[in-house]
Motif scaffolding. Sequence first.
Motif, PDB file in Angstrom:
ATOM      1  N   ALA A   6       0.837  -1.204   0.000  1.00  0.00           N
ATOM      2  CA  ALA A   6       0.000   0.000   0.000  1.00  0.00           C
ATOM      3  C   ALA A   6       0.867   1.248   0.000  1.00  0.00           C
ATOM      4  N   ASP A   7       1.893   1.259   0.822  1.00  0.00           N
ATOM      5  CA  ASP A   7       2.798   2.403   0.893  1.00  0.00           C
ATOM      6  C   ASP A   7       3.423   2.669  -0.479  1.00  0.00           C
ATOM      7  N   MET A   8       3.811   1.624  -1.171  1.00  0.00           N
ATOM      8  CA  MET A   8       4.433   1.764  -2.487  1.00  0.00           C
ATOM      9  C   MET A   8       3.445   2.320  -3.516  1.00  0.00           C
ATOM     10  N   VAL A   9       2.220   1.813  -3.505  1.00  0.00           N
ATOM     11  CA  VAL A   9       1.225   2.276  -4.475  1.00  0.00           C
ATOM     12  C   VAL A   9       0.813   3.708  -4.167  1.00  0.00           C
ATOM     13  N   PHE A  10       0.632   4.031  -2.887  1.00  0.00           N
ATOM     14  CA  PHE A  10       0.283   5.405  -2.512  1.00  0.00           C
ATOM     15  C   PHE A  10       1.357   6.381  -2.978  1.00  0.00           C
ATOM     16  N   LYS A  11       2.616   5.962  -2.918  1.00  0.00           N
ATOM     17  CA  LYS A  11       3.736   6.850  -3.275  1.00  0.00           C
ATOM     18  C   LYS A  11       4.097   6.806  -4.761  1.00  0.00           C
ATOM     19  N   SER A  12       3.412   5.996  -5.535  1.00  0.00           N
ATOM     20  CA  SER A  12       3.828   5.745  -6.923  1.00  0.00           C
ATOM     21  C   SER A  12       3.661   6.931  -7.857  1.00  0.00           C
ATOM     22  N   GLY A  13       2.781   7.850  -7.516  1.00  0.00           N
ATOM     23  CA  GLY A  13       2.481   8.947  -8.423  1.00  0.00           C
ATOM     24  C   GLY A  13       1.291   8.671  -9.321  1.00  0.00           C
ATOM     25  N   ILE A  54      -2.684   7.352   7.803  1.00  0.00           N
ATOM     26  CA  ILE A  54      -2.648   8.573   8.603  1.00  0.00           C
ATOM     27  C   ILE A  54      -2.737   9.778   7.675  1.00  0.00           C
ATOM     28  N   MET A  55      -3.770  10.587   7.864  1.00  0.00           N
ATOM     29  CA  MET A  55      -3.935  11.809   7.100  1.00  0.00           C
ATOM     30  C   MET A  55      -3.271  12.951   7.865  1.00  0.00           C
ATOM     31  N   ASP A  56      -2.320  13.625   7.224  1.00  0.00           N
ATOM     32  CA  ASP A  56      -1.683  14.779   7.856  1.00  0.00           C
ATOM     33  C   ASP A  56      -2.432  16.032   7.401  1.00  0.00           C
ATOM     34  N   SER A  57      -3.373  16.470   8.214  1.00  0.00           N
ATOM     35  CA  SER A  57      -4.229  17.594   7.856  1.00  0.00           C
ATOM     36  C   SER A  57      -3.944  18.823   8.721  1.00  0.00           C
ATOM     37  N   ARG A  58      -2.737  18.892   9.242  1.00  0.00           N
ATOM     38  CA  ARG A  58      -2.364  20.031  10.083  1.00  0.00           C
ATOM     39  C   ARG A  58      -2.275  21.329   9.264  1.00  0.00           C
ATOM     40  N   HIS A  59      -2.465  22.460   9.938  1.00  0.00           N
ATOM     41  CA  HIS A  59      -2.273  23.753   9.286  1.00  0.00           C
ATOM     42  C   HIS A  59      -0.790  24.023   9.051  1.00  0.00           C
ATOM     43  N   TRP A 119       4.102  17.012   6.891  1.00  0.00           N
ATOM     44  CA  TRP A 119       5.221  16.251   6.322  1.00  0.00           C
ATOM     45  C   TRP A 119       5.146  16.309   4.799  1.00  0.00           C
ATOM     46  N   GLY A 120       6.096  16.989   4.201  1.00  0.00           N
ATOM     47  CA  GLY A 120       6.063  17.228   2.757  1.00  0.00           C
ATOM     48  C   GLY A 120       6.325  16.008   1.906  1.00  0.00           C
ATOM     49  N   ASP A 121       6.904  14.961   2.486  1.00  0.00           N
ATOM     50  CA  ASP A 121       7.237  13.783   1.679  1.00  0.00           C
ATOM     51  C   ASP A 121       6.085  12.782   1.605  1.00  0.00           C
ATOM     52  N   LEU A 122       4.974  13.062   2.281  1.00  0.00           N
ATOM     53  CA  LEU A 122       3.835  12.156   2.197  1.00  0.00           C
ATOM     54  C   LEU A 122       3.131  12.337   0.852  1.00  0.00           C
ATOM     55  N   PRO A 123       2.672  11.248   0.241  1.00  0.00           N
ATOM     56  CA  PRO A 123       1.976  11.368  -1.040  1.00  0.00           C
ATOM     57  C   PRO A 123       0.601  12.008  -0.871  1.00  0.00           C
ATOM     58  N   GLU A 124       0.157  12.722  -1.906  1.00  0.00           N
ATOM     59  CA  GLU A 124      -1.186  13.298  -1.896  1.00  0.00           C
ATOM     60  C   GLU A 124      -2.129  12.386  -2.652  1.00  0.00           C
ATOM     61  N   VAL A 125      -3.210  12.002  -2.002  1.00  0.00           N
ATOM     62  CA  VAL A 125      -4.207  11.130  -2.625  1.00  0.00           C
ATOM     63  C   VAL A 125      -5.592  11.754  -2.430  1.00  0.00           C
ATOM     64  N   LYS A 153      -8.458  16.195  -1.153  1.00  0.00           N
ATOM     65  CA  LYS A 153      -7.041  15.922  -1.358  1.00  0.00           C
ATOM     66  C   LYS A 153      -6.342  15.926  -0.002  1.00  0.00           C
ATOM     67  N   ALA A 154      -5.521  14.915   0.242  1.00  0.00           N
ATOM     68  CA  ALA A 154      -4.882  14.814   1.550  1.00  0.00           C
ATOM     69  C   ALA A 154      -3.515  14.165   1.433  1.00  0.00           C
ATOM     70  N   LYS A 155      -2.620  14.594   2.304  1.00  0.00           N
ATOM     71  CA  LYS A 155      -1.334  13.929   2.473  1.00  0.00           C
ATOM     72  C   LYS A 155      -1.559  12.715   3.376  1.00  0.00           C
ATOM     73  N   VAL A 156      -1.162  11.544   2.885  1.00  0.00           N
ATOM     74  CA  VAL A 156      -1.473  10.304   3.610  1.00  0.00           C
ATOM     75  C   VAL A 156      -0.230   9.424   3.717  1.00  0.00           C
ATOM     76  N   GLY A 157       0.014   8.927   4.908  1.00  0.00           N
ATOM     77  CA  GLY A 157       1.068   7.947   5.120  1.00  0.00           C
ATOM     78  C   GLY A 157       0.486   6.632   5.587  1.00  0.00           C
ATOM     79  N   VAL A 158       1.205   5.544   5.315  1.00  0.00           N
ATOM     80  CA  VAL A 158       0.776   4.202   5.720  1.00  0.00           C
ATOM     81  C   VAL A 158       1.703   3.706   6.821  1.00  0.00           C
ATOM     82  N   GLU A 159       1.129   3.302   7.943  1.00  0.00           N
ATOM     83  CA  GLU A 159       1.919   2.786   9.064  1.00  0.00           C
ATOM     84  C   GLU A 159       2.363   1.356   8.776  1.00  0.00           C
ATOM     85  N   THR A 160       3.664   1.138   8.746  1.00  0.00           N
ATOM     86  CA  THR A 160       4.211  -0.183   8.439  1.00  0.00           C
ATOM     87  C   THR A 160       4.940  -0.811   9.628  1.00  0.00           C
TER      88      THR A 160
END
Length: 315
Positions: free
Chosen positions: A181-188, A279-284, A288-294, A262-269
């Motif tokens: 999942a982490d790989m597919v989320f980050k694939s672009g 995990i959706m990073d929805s902070r103001h 975390w800029g390296d999280l993929p946007e989905v 649209k949200a920055k999302v990371g997968v806990e591994t």
Amino acid sequence: MKKVIIDCDPGMDDSLALILAIKSPELQVEAITAVAGNYPVDITSVNALKVLELLERTDIPVAKGMGKPLVRDLPNDPFSHGSDGQAEVHLPAPTTPLHDSHAVDVIIETVKRNAGEIYIVALAPLTNIAMAIMKAPEIIPMISGITAIAGQYGLNRYSTANATGDNPQSEWNVYVDPEAADMVFKSGIPLQAIGLDVSTHFDVNFTEAELAELKSSPKPEAAVLYQMIQFVLGRGFESYCVLIDSMAVAAVIDPSLTQYLKAKVGVETKGELTLGMTIMDSRHHHVWGDLPEVAVAYEADYRRFLRLVMDTVLA
């Protein structure tokens, strides 16, 4: 008409989703790829063939794929789909053979043959898709998009109340193979993620009138759906359990059914209590800029979705 690959692990809700996709005039199913998830891949691939024979659509290839997650053992699904994996419907054993090629190669070949036209509807752990983009990364820009039943995002109480993974904070498909999942989320690849917030909402339940429609229909697929609903009701669950994966198919058939943010999302591994959590990073600030946007689903027209399923099954 959209060309799709259905990646699945039937499972009763996958079985209904296949019926919906194959019968929809809006979709052209180019291939079905099976993966280990709800059950081992030997069972999920055969169950996909059973659905095709039920619908007399054995022209669609079914390919058997990955038998275990990328780096983990296959866990046992805490929610039983019955001894046959299809809610004790016990469809006849198929006579149609599986495709000669591995599902990962079928994904790669189908995408290349239809570059820019293929949508992948992901109803299962993302192992096959992750392997395909690892093996042939050149297909990444050729995929029009992925719509996946994947994750839970804390957008409402269903997000955790109906957790389907084997811990308090996860959805089954991501929990089984969080690395994939982490790989597919980050694939672009453009990704629409339909989480438990939407796919297990209690408004996704058939009415008594709709159950009566299914029961009285002469269509064999209507009888299968009715039996699957009776199976989950008899175990103390609600009919949404049969409909989870159909939500992704319906979202591709009619994009207006589902709303996304649209949200920055990371997968806990790594976690124990939270393995597979999305995990959706929805902070103001300090996102975390390296999280993929989905695109994360936050709402759906549940009544219109149910009617789409009903009309397609009964057609």
